[in-house]
Design a protein around this motif. Structure first.
Motif, short mmCIF file in Angstrom:
data_model
loop_
_atom_site.label_atom_id
_atom_site.label_comp_id
_atom_site.label_asym_id
_atom_site.label_seq_id
_atom_site.Cartn_x
_atom_site.Cartn_y
_atom_site.Cartn_z
N MET A 1 -13.06 3.30 2.95
CA MET A 1 -11.84 2.93 3.69
C MET A 1 -10.84 4.10 3.69
SD MET A 1 -9.88 0.54 5.19
CE MET A 1 -10.40 -1.14 4.84
N THR A 2 -10.49 4.55 4.87
CA THR A 2 -9.48 5.62 4.93
C THR A 2 -8.09 5.00 5.03
OG1 THR A 2 -9.53 5.75 7.34
CG2 THR A 2 -11.11 7.14 6.15
N GLN A 3 -7.08 5.83 4.72
CA GLN A 3 -5.70 5.34 4.86
C GLN A 3 -5.46 4.91 6.31
OE1 GLN A 3 -3.45 5.05 2.36
NE2 GLN A 3 -4.79 5.95 0.81
N LEU A 4 -6.06 5.65 7.25
CA LEU A 4 -5.87 5.34 8.67
C LEU A 4 -6.50 4.00 9.03
CD1 LEU A 4 -5.01 5.99 11.55
CD2 LEU A 4 -6.99 7.50 11.76
N LYS A 5 -7.70 3.78 8.54
CA LYS A 5 -8.38 2.51 8.85
C LYS A 5 -7.58 1.34 8.25
CE LYS A 5 -12.97 0.34 8.46
NZ LYS A 5 -12.96 -0.37 9.71
N ALA A 6 -7.15 1.53 7.01
CA ALA A 6 -6.37 0.46 6.36
C ALA A 6 -5.10 0.18 7.17
CB ALA A 6 -6.00 0.89 4.94
N ALA A 7 -4.43 1.25 7.60
CA ALA A 7 -3.18 1.06 8.35
C ALA A 7 -3.44 0.35 9.66
CB ALA A 7 -2.52 2.42 8.59
N LYS A 8 -4.53 0.74 10.34
CA LYS A 8 -4.84 0.09 11.62
C LYS A 8 -5.13 -1.39 11.43
CE LYS A 8 -6.99 3.93 14.20
NZ LYS A 8 -8.28 4.41 14.68
N GLU A 9 -5.70 -1.73 10.26
CA GLU A 9 -6.03 -3.14 9.98
C GLU A 9 -4.84 -3.90 9.39
OE1 GLU A 9 -9.52 -3.04 7.51
OE2 GLU A 9 -10.79 -2.32 9.16
N GLY A 10 -3.69 -3.22 9.33
CA GLY A 10 -2.48 -3.90 8.84
C GLY A 10 -2.39 -3.96 7.32
N LYS A 11 -3.26 -3.19 6.63
CA LYS A 11 -3.25 -3.23 5.16
C LYS A 11 -2.30 -2.18 4.60
CE LYS A 11 -7.99 -4.83 4.95
NZ LYS A 11 -9.32 -4.34 5.16
N ILE A 12 -1.62 -2.53 3.53
CA ILE A 12 -0.73 -1.57 2.86
C ILE A 12 -1.39 -1.14 1.55
CG2 ILE A 12 1.49 -1.34 1.68
CD1 ILE A 12 2.67 -3.03 3.99
N THR A 13 -1.67 0.14 1.44
CA THR A 13 -2.38 0.65 0.26
C THR A 13 -1.38 1.06 -0.82
OG1 THR A 13 -2.28 2.93 1.05
CG2 THR A 13 -4.18 1.62 1.77
N PRO A 14 -1.85 1.23 -2.07
CA PRO A 14 -0.95 1.71 -3.13
C PRO A 14 -0.34 3.07 -2.77
CG PRO A 14 -3.01 0.92 -4.07
CD PRO A 14 -3.19 0.89 -2.59
N GLU A 15 -1.11 3.91 -2.06
CA GLU A 15 -0.59 5.24 -1.67
C GLU A 15 0.57 5.08 -0.69
OE1 GLU A 15 -3.86 4.43 -1.63
OE2 GLU A 15 -4.55 5.66 -3.32
#
Ligand code: SF4
Length: 421
Positions: A1-15
């Protein structure tokens, strides 16, 4: 999972949470900027360090290039330079080593590096051939891709890849009337490879494979500007702009494959063309973060190119550049030492901060107000704390204790006179 993929899926990562705190921005707004490809968080899934983001609404970031050369292949000197870069406040370090045991050097730098780490893999491939007295014409596509995969697996956070050098763009370069030709090392290696082998640039031809690797480790691609101008007379010419157009198309392909991407830019550029260059990049590359090498607005100041670069960098940053690669006083002359690294980082941080004032980055203007207040109050310690380089400010200070002024004006201290003291 890339930061970009997570962001596109509406997910907020610890980073994202960490960056939002540092940048004083709402984390949902940050997520959207990443999802739109306007901000990247270069961080390999196999590394842990103090992450930072690059792009729109983020503080302007500063990179320091270090690395051995064939003439100076010593790891201990590079570790000293790494330390100097981080102490001076660099947000990123690139290991550009081309001498000695390259894998061992990169691993040692990676282990001690507390900020994001970038490399230019083709340097390692070319250097290994050079060590065997072979020319760069002999670079093999397989070896190049394998080297990239190895570096990504081992943890680099971003890589410069000169994918925009193509058969077509090389033909355009060969018809151009440049004063300085190609000055990018990666650009010159690939252009020469294309001319000698009559084949397409493997980084362009196998771009999808490159995207697979980058996606797997969430390595950010920094699309290199192999045809950046190396003289102000060469700025904004057809080879530079045609490469930028290719980079814009490649950036779109990376974005669609959920690979974080930023674009590299010039170079030597006269003052009047700097803003145009920033606008062109943003327009042609869908607002992808822009990582610039300078720009240096005059060619005649060797020994002081950290200053020329800071002048260009401040203007470029204010016009939208997101990431400034430092230039040291050693530029165009020799491999920098730790002192050059310190001066280069500080000069570039000054440029970045000047840009941040104009960008309206939270805290940038306020820090200047605080400094002005401390100056008015002759509060020396506070002035040092607010300085970009507190140690240098402290070491230069000479206190006139009788008048609590500095030795510049002593008894005739304007601050004191103004207050009727
Ligand atoms: S002595 Fe002059 S330079 Fe020093 S604080 Fe006073 S006005 Fe400023």
């Amino acid at each position: 999972m890339t930061q970009l993929k997570a962001a596109k899926e509406g997910k907020i990562t610890p980073e994202m949470k960490k960056v939002a705190l540092d940048e004083q921005i709402d984390v949902k707004e940050l997520r959207q900027l990443i999802a739109d490809g306007k901000v990247v968080i270069p961080k390999n899934i196999n590394r842990t360090f103090d992450v930072r983001a690059i792009g729109k609404k983020m503080k302007t970031k500063v990179n320091a290039n270090i690395g051995t050369s064939g003439d100076c292949p010593f790891l201990d000197i590079e570790l000293e330079k790494l330390d100097a870069a981080i102490k001076a406040g660099a947000d990123s370090v690139m290991d550009l080593s081309t001498g000695g045991d390259l894998n061992a050097i990169r691993r040692a730098i990676e282990e001690k590096c507390t900020v994001m780490l970038g490399t230019v893999p083709i340097y390692a491939v070319a250097a290994e051939l050079a060590m065997r007295d072979m020319t760069t014409d002999h670079i093999s596509e397989e070896v190049l891709l394998r080297n990239i995969e190895n570096q990504c697996r081992e943890g680099v956070d971003y890589i410069t890849v000169h994918c925009g050098i193509t058969k077509e763009s090389v033909a355009r370069m060969d018809n151009a009337d440049r004063t300085c030709g190609i000055v990018s090392r990666g650009g010159s290696i690939l252009a020469n490879w294309i001319r000698k082998n009559g084949k397409e640039n493997p980084l362009f031809e196998y771009y999808d494979d490159l995207l697979d690797i980058a996606f797997k480790y969430d390595v950010t691609l920094s699309l290199g500007d192999g045809f950046r101008p190396g003289a102000i007379t060469d700025a904004t010419d057809r080879p530079q702009i045609s490469e930028l157009m290719i980079l814009g198309e490649l950036a779109k392909r990376a974005y669609e494959r959920d690979v974080q991407v930023m674009i590299e830019g010039p170079g030597h550029v006269p003052l009047s063309q700097i803003v145009t260059n920033m606008q062109l990049q943003k327009r042609l590359c869908n607002d992808a973060p822009f990582y610039i090498l300078g720009p240096i607005p005059t060619d005649i100041a060797p020994g002081y190119d950290h200053i020329t670069s800071a002048i260009g960098g401040a203007i470029a940053g204010a016009a939208g550049a997101d990431f400034l690669c430092y230039v040291t006083p050693a530029e165009h002359l020799c491999l920098p030492d730790a002192k050059d690294v310190h001066e280069g980082v500080i000069a570039t941080r000054i440029a970045g901060h000047i840009a941040d004032i104009e960008k309206g980055i939270p805290g940038a203007w306020e820090r200047n107000v605080e400094m002005a207040t401390a100056r008015k109050e002759l509060n020396w310690e506070r002035q040092f704390e607010l300085s970009i380089d507190p140690d240098t400010a402290r070491s230069k200070f000479r206190h006139n204790k009788e008048f609590d002024s500095c030795t510049m004006c002593g008894k005739l201290c304007a601050v004191k006179i103004d207050e009727g003291r």
